[in-house]
Design a protein around this motif. Structure first.
Motif, short mmCIF file in Angstrom:
data_model
loop_
_atom_site.label_atom_id
_atom_site.label_comp_id
_atom_site.label_asym_id
_atom_site.label_seq_id
_atom_site.Cartn_x
_atom_site.Cartn_y
_atom_site.Cartn_z
N ILE A 34 0.85 -1.19 0.00
CA ILE A 34 0.00 0.00 0.00
C ILE A 34 0.89 1.24 0.00
CG2 ILE A 34 -1.70 1.33 1.30
CD1 ILE A 34 -2.87 -1.31 2.26
N LYS A 35 0.69 2.09 -0.98
CA LYS A 35 1.51 3.29 -1.11
C LYS A 35 1.12 4.32 -0.05
CE LYS A 35 3.27 6.52 -4.47
NZ LYS A 35 3.33 6.88 -5.87
N GLY A 36 2.11 4.78 0.69
CA GLY A 36 1.90 5.80 1.72
C GLY A 36 1.75 5.18 3.09
N ILE A 37 2.57 5.64 4.01
CA ILE A 37 2.57 5.08 5.37
C ILE A 37 1.22 5.31 6.06
CG2 ILE A 37 3.59 7.12 6.46
CD1 ILE A 37 5.20 5.10 8.19
N SER A 38 0.62 6.47 5.86
CA SER A 38 -0.67 6.72 6.49
C SER A 38 -1.75 5.81 5.90
CB SER A 38 -1.08 8.19 6.38
OG SER A 38 -1.12 8.60 5.04
N ASN A 39 -1.70 5.56 4.61
CA ASN A 39 -2.67 4.65 3.98
C ASN A 39 -2.52 3.22 4.49
OD1 ASN A 39 -3.73 6.73 2.40
ND2 ASN A 39 -2.27 6.34 0.75
N ARG A 43 -5.34 1.20 6.66
CA ARG A 43 -5.84 -0.13 6.27
C ARG A 43 -5.78 -1.08 7.46
NH1 ARG A 43 -9.58 -2.72 4.16
NH2 ARG A 43 -9.03 -4.69 3.19
N CYS A 44 -4.74 -1.01 8.25
CA CYS A 44 -4.64 -1.84 9.46
C CYS A 44 -5.81 -1.52 10.40
CB CYS A 44 -3.32 -1.61 10.18
SG CYS A 44 -1.86 -2.16 9.29
N ALA A 45 -6.06 -0.24 10.60
CA ALA A 45 -7.16 0.17 11.48
C ALA A 45 -8.50 -0.34 10.95
CB ALA A 45 -7.19 1.69 11.64
N GLU A 46 -8.69 -0.27 9.64
CA GLU A 46 -9.93 -0.77 9.04
C GLU A 46 -10.10 -2.28 9.23
OE1 GLU A 46 -10.10 2.47 5.36
OE2 GLU A 46 -9.29 0.46 5.01
N LEU A 47 -9.00 -3.01 9.19
CA LEU A 47 -9.05 -4.47 9.33
C LEU A 47 -9.07 -4.94 10.77
CD1 LEU A 47 -6.43 -5.43 6.59
CD2 LEU A 47 -8.92 -5.74 6.47
N PHE A 110 -7.61 10.04 11.63
CA PHE A 110 -6.49 10.83 11.13
C PHE A 110 -6.90 11.59 9.87
CE2 PHE A 110 -2.47 11.00 8.60
CZ PHE A 110 -1.82 11.91 9.40
N ASN A 111 -6.57 12.87 9.80
CA ASN A 111 -7.03 13.72 8.69
C ASN A 111 -6.07 13.77 7.51
OD1 ASN A 111 -4.97 15.44 9.43
ND2 ASN A 111 -6.30 16.94 10.39
#
Length: 130
Positions: A34-39, A43-47, A110-111
């Motif tokens: 996944i491109k981008g550390i915040s992304n 994704r981890c938070a979503e899962l 996170f914004n």
């Protein structure tokens, strides 16, 4: 027990580090490419099914003594918990990345505006163990 995610992108040693972590922690999941550390963290938070979740960086070899057993008191769930790690270049031990325990709610909220993702998402609680 909190969910554990192994985050990798292009690290040359990620597959070996993932295999080592999964051997010890078979319930761990990998978020890869996944491109981008915040992304990737989003994704981890979503899962995640837990209020807090662990992340292990793709270039990290988790010490066999580290058990992912830390129980977070309710009042500490607003903090990102950051463990010290051993820098493979100079051998020093400090908050060099590696293993973190994130509050899911703060990551989800996170914004996207940040200087450094780790220090922007929430308050940090440094853990003395390595």
């Amino acid at each position: 027990m909190h969910d554990i995610f192994f985050i990798s992108y292009d690290e040359s040693n990620a597959d070996g580090n993932w295999d080592r972590l999964r051997d010890r922690m078979p319930h761990a999941r990998r978020v890869h490419g996944i491109k981008g550390i915040s992304n990737a963290h989003l994704r981890c938070a979503e899962l995640s099914y837990t209020a807090m979740f662990w992340t292990v960086d793709g270039d990290t070899i988790v010490d066999d003594a580290f058990g992912f057993e830390y129980g977070v008191p309710y009042y500490d769930r607003r903090y990102l918990h950051l463990w010290h790690s051993r820098n493979p270049v100079n051998g020093l031990e400090y908050g060099y990345g590696a293993v973190k325990l994130w509050p899911r709610k703060l990551v989800m909220g996170f914004n996207g505006r940040w200087l450094d993702f780790t220090t922007t998402v929430g308050n940090i609680k440094m853990m003395e163990d390595t």
